[in-house]
Design an enzyme around this catalytic site. Structure first.
Site, PDB file in Angstrom:
ATOM      1  CB  SER A  26      55.216  11.427  67.798  1.00 37.92           C
ATOM      2  OG  SER A  26      55.713  12.744  67.786  1.00 37.92           O
ATOM      3  N   PRO A  27      54.038  12.932  70.453  1.00 33.41           N
ATOM      4  CG  PRO A  27      55.142  14.807  71.277  1.00 33.41           C
ATOM      5  CD  PRO A  27      55.383  13.393  70.875  1.00 33.41           C
ATOM      6  CD  GLN A 105      54.658  18.022  73.667  1.00 32.17           C
ATOM      7  OE1 GLN A 105      53.593  18.472  73.262  1.00 32.17           O
ATOM      8  NE2 GLN A 105      55.646  17.683  72.849  1.00 32.17           N
ATOM      9  CE1 TYR A 191      52.528  25.843  69.439  1.00 29.89           C
ATOM     10  CE2 TYR A 191      53.208  23.705  70.248  1.00 29.89           C
ATOM     11  CZ  TYR A 191      52.396  24.478  69.445  1.00 29.89           C
ATOM     12  OH  TYR A 191      51.439  23.879  68.666  1.00 29.89           O
ATOM     13  NE  ARG A 236      58.518  16.542  69.797  1.00 28.62           N
ATOM     14  CZ  ARG A 236      57.702  15.983  68.889  1.00 28.62           C
ATOM     15  NH1 ARG A 236      56.712  16.692  68.352  1.00 28.62           N
ATOM     16  NH2 ARG A 236      57.856  14.730  68.519  1.00 28.62           N
ATOM     17  CG  LEU A 306      56.688  12.272  57.061  1.00 24.90           C
ATOM     18  CD1 LEU A 306      56.891  12.828  55.660  1.00 24.90           C
ATOM     19  CD2 LEU A 306      55.218  11.977  57.303  1.00 24.90           C
ATOM     20  N   GLY A 328      53.872   9.142  64.682  1.00 31.53           N
ATOM     21  CA  GLY A 328      52.638   9.887  64.834  1.00 31.53           C
ATOM     22  C   GLY A 328      51.559   9.374  63.919  1.00 31.53           C
ATOM     23  NE  ARG A 329      52.034  13.015  59.586  1.00 31.91           N
ATOM     24  CZ  ARG A 329      52.594  13.994  58.883  1.00 31.91           C
ATOM     25  NH1 ARG A 329      51.912  14.554  57.885  1.00 31.91           N
ATOM     26  NH2 ARG A 329      53.813  14.403  59.151  1.00 31.91           N
TER      27      ARG A 329
END
Length: 360
Positions: A26-27, A105, A191, A236, A306, A328-329
């Site tokens: 993931s970005p 991205q 954004y 996204r 998650l 991601g994490r």
């Protein structure tokens, strides 16, 4: 006897790009350009290359600014200048040598830009906007309303909006020159593209307010003009604004249909980030229902949120909730997550030959 082939490790084709499996990175914002030039460097080569060595099929970069004022922080990566291309090419080459595909991205942070990075060890008072005399800038927003305690943005003019579209177009052209396999437009998390999409933040009385999707659709058209026909385009979305009166999954599913018609190949489904203080209840896979709702509209989608365990990721793809799982994490903790997942799900894995001793 090996386990049957898992859904997670079947290839996926997006236009001319074939992904070796359904696992991606993931970005994630890194804020790692210490000289504030927007140029990536050796750290980024190692950072992104490790995920490819670990078996991920698709690596999506951090938010990469299409204009200098579109950065989230002064330390962000960029593609607003031709000088950024050779540095990104080194990153792309490293990922390709390890067998993965890489998407950039492209982003404009809008009113959420120009903030302190707020990394561990930074002074506690450096959590809001960087003052212009300290390297910050006056940010650009849809309506001029600020985000929380960040400095208020200016309301962008019609001409400045056209410059944003041109910025995305030019950055996409540079991405092609750098050798990226795909482009993702960041229209989530409050954004600029997302700020124009939502009725909560877009209160303009001009054409950009009358048709809140106009900026995103114009941007999609602009980047498609400079991308090869076989190169995938991703977007996204915050599928749910997590804000009263904001967009919900049904709105995003309808938008996904319009994006498909304009040449978007995959919708990366996230949520929130639009308003200050939004309430979340994060749990494993908490954003997957949004991805499933968008996929039900006929779109190819990626799920995030998650997702940590191989069996969970497998179920998401197997049950048709998403086509790709982006981590991601979990990837930061274990860049070889994909190899471990394949071993767990199939009983064997395709291993980087130089790492074979670790898997005997």
């Amino acid at each position: 006897m090996t386990a049957p082939r898992s859904a997670l490790f079947r290839p996926l084709r997006l236009r001319d790009l074939e992904l070796r499996n359904r696992v991606g990175v993931s970005p994630m914002c890194m804020y790692a350009c210490e000289d504030r030039s927007g140029r990536v460097h050796a750290w980024h080569v190692v950072h992104y290359g490790q995920f490819a060595l670990g078996g991920a099929a698709l690596v999506v970069t951090e938010a990469t600014a299409v204009l200098a004022e579109g950065r989230v922080t002064p330390r962000d990566a960029g593609l607003w200048d031709d000088a950024h291309v050779p540095a990104w090419r080194a990153v792309v080459d490293a990922v390709h040598r390890a067998g993965a595909a890489i998407a950039v991205q492209l982003a404009h942070a809008g009113r959420k830009g120009g903030k302190h990075a707020g990394l561990p060890g930074d002074p506690a008072d450096e959590r809001g906007s960087v003052p212009p005399d300290a390297g910050g800038w006056v940010t650009a927003g849809a309506s001029g309303a600020g985000f929380g305690h960040y400095a208020a943005p200016r309301r962008v003019s019609d001409g400045e909006i056209e410059e944003v579209v041109d910025g995305f177009r030019a950055a996409a052209g540079r991405a092609v020159a750098a050798g990226f396999d795909a482009v993702e437009l960041h229209a989530a998390h409050g954004y600029l593209l997302h700020e124009f999409l939502s009725p909560v933040t877009n209160t303009r009385d001009d054409r950009w307010g009358a048709d809140r999707e106009l900026l995103l659709l114009r941007t999609v058209d602009a980047v498609r003009e400079v991308m090869p026909a076989g190169m995938p385009l991703l977007v996204r979305l915050s599928v749910d604004d997590v804000a009263e009166g904001g967009l919900v999954a049904a709105d995003s599913a309808a938008l996904a249909g319009r994006l498909r018609a304009r040449g978007v190949d995959l919708v990366d489904c996230s949520s929130g980030g639009l308003v200050w203080g939004a309430e979340y209840d994060p749990s494993p896979g908490y954003q997957v229902p949004g991805a499933a709702a968008v996929r039900a509209s006929g779109a190819t989608v990626a799920a995030v949120g998650l997702i940590c365990e191989p069996a969970h990721a497998e179920a998401i793809v197997r049950d048709g909730l998403a086509d790709v799982v982006l981590l991601g994490r979990a990837m930061l903790r274990d860049p070889h997550w994909a190899r471990r997942a394949q071993l767990e799900l199939e009983g064997a894995a395709t291993i980087e030959p130089r790492y074979h001793r670790a898997y005997r």
